[in-house]
Design an enzyme around this catalytic site. Sequence first.
Site, short mmCIF file in Angstrom:
data_model
loop_
_atom_site.label_atom_id
_atom_site.label_comp_id
_atom_site.label_asym_id
_atom_site.label_seq_id
_atom_site.Cartn_x
_atom_site.Cartn_y
_atom_site.Cartn_z
N GLU A 47 0.92 -1.05 -0.21
CA GLU A 47 0.14 -0.17 -0.03
C GLU A 47 0.84 1.31 0.00
O GLU A 47 0.62 2.20 -0.79
CB GLU A 47 -0.98 0.08 1.23
CG GLU A 47 -1.84 -0.91 0.95
CD GLU A 47 -2.93 -0.73 -0.02
OE1 GLU A 47 -3.34 0.61 -0.43
OE2 GLU A 47 -3.47 -1.51 -0.57
N THR A 53 2.29 5.48 -7.61
CA THR A 53 3.47 4.80 -8.45
C THR A 53 2.90 3.56 -9.32
O THR A 53 1.64 2.95 -8.70
CB THR A 53 4.42 4.18 -7.35
OG1 THR A 53 4.76 5.20 -6.44
CG2 THR A 53 5.44 3.48 -8.08
N LEU A 92 10.51 5.13 -5.98
CA LEU A 92 9.07 4.87 -5.40
C LEU A 92 8.45 6.07 -4.68
O LEU A 92 7.58 5.91 -4.16
CB LEU A 92 9.11 3.89 -4.30
CG LEU A 92 9.60 2.45 -4.73
CD1 LEU A 92 9.85 1.31 -3.76
CD2 LEU A 92 8.28 1.88 -5.46
N GLY A 93 8.77 7.17 -5.16
CA GLY A 93 8.30 8.46 -4.67
C GLY A 93 8.94 8.97 -3.44
O GLY A 93 10.18 8.65 -3.19
N TYR A 132 -6.84 6.10 4.61
CA TYR A 132 -6.90 5.38 3.47
C TYR A 132 -6.03 4.03 3.69
O TYR A 132 -6.71 2.98 3.41
CB TYR A 132 -6.70 5.99 2.38
CG TYR A 132 -6.81 4.99 1.12
CD1 TYR A 132 -8.00 4.94 0.42
CD2 TYR A 132 -5.53 4.20 0.58
CE1 TYR A 132 -8.03 4.19 -0.67
CE2 TYR A 132 -5.66 3.65 -0.61
CZ TYR A 132 -7.02 3.51 -1.28
OH TYR A 132 -6.84 2.59 -2.13
N ASP A 150 -11.39 5.55 -3.36
CA ASP A 150 -10.50 6.25 -4.07
C ASP A 150 -10.93 6.83 -5.23
O ASP A 150 -12.03 6.94 -5.59
CB ASP A 150 -8.93 5.28 -4.07
CG ASP A 150 -9.39 4.21 -5.07
OD1 ASP A 150 -10.33 4.34 -5.65
OD2 ASP A 150 -8.31 3.60 -5.63
N CYS A 209 -17.14 -5.37 -18.54
CA CYS A 209 -17.57 -4.78 -17.24
C CYS A 209 -18.80 -5.45 -16.74
O CYS A 209 -20.05 -5.46 -17.64
CB CYS A 209 -17.95 -3.06 -17.51
SG CYS A 209 -18.75 -2.28 -16.12
#
Length: 305
Positions: A47, A53, A92-93, A132, A150, A209
């Site tokens: 998470e 990412t 990874l940010g 979250y 989200d 869908c």
Amino acid sequence: MSEAEAADCLPEDVDAVRNALVTWYEDDHRDFPWRNTDDAYEILVSEVMSQQTQLERVREAFNEFLNKWPTVHDLAAASRGDVVAFWTGHSLGYNNRARYLHEAAEQVVADYDGRFPESPAELQELMGVGPYTANAVASFAFNNGNAVVDTNVKRVLYRAFSVPDDDAAFEDAAGFLMPDGESRVWNNAIMELGGVACEKVPSCDEAGCPWREHCDAYESGDFTAPDVPTQPSFEGSRRQKRGRVVAALSEYDELSLSQLGPKVRVDYGGDTGAEWLRGLLADLEDDGLVAVEERGGETVARLRD
């Protein structure tokens, strides 16, 4: 929006809607390693890595991370500098995420004897774990989370059932729609729907869908959706330069400004010279990632242990 108002947005046969989505997901979905575990540590890692990412990049990093630190005890005992260097090396940010993940592991070992708390409220006590992420870990590890809301889920609810573009309305509708005690499969399923069928440019028929017969947008042909914030470009950003500082210091242990600057940017000097680099290091120092000291008339930087 009240529960009754949330129900009014949804088709009369809610069970049919629920069953269609879960069946679609269980029949065929993207196979990510974190979907094949209920280990809270592994799910927390996934998470945190997945925040802004691309999932294919996360897949490779996730496996390498767990090979290096397979348990929460291993991560807690690791050098923070090594964890941050791994984060930077895999793009990874923000490096703070690595720092917080490491601190969360230390908390789990020190305060919970290595066993993760199970409720969303308790999980939020861990460093860097917001509502979250806490709910996602509770959902996927312990099957006791709330409905995830989200950007993808909002887009699905807005298009399929004309839920108003309002956070409270999305929360109420998502909560009403999720079957009791099924947060693990449900949250995975509805996020998968938003990720592969109801993207910004939808692929309703191609992805099969399961909600086409219930979907307002599919019926009307109007696939507008709430605005999705765009992420600032990584290339050339201050975040990129912070990552280069961490990468250089992880390779060389410590560097003076004159040594470090050219490794951070090729145009080091002038307006982007020593004062600019001092400011970048000050930010990293405030974040607890870098230590800076004056030595022999020079400023020297290194990663914190």
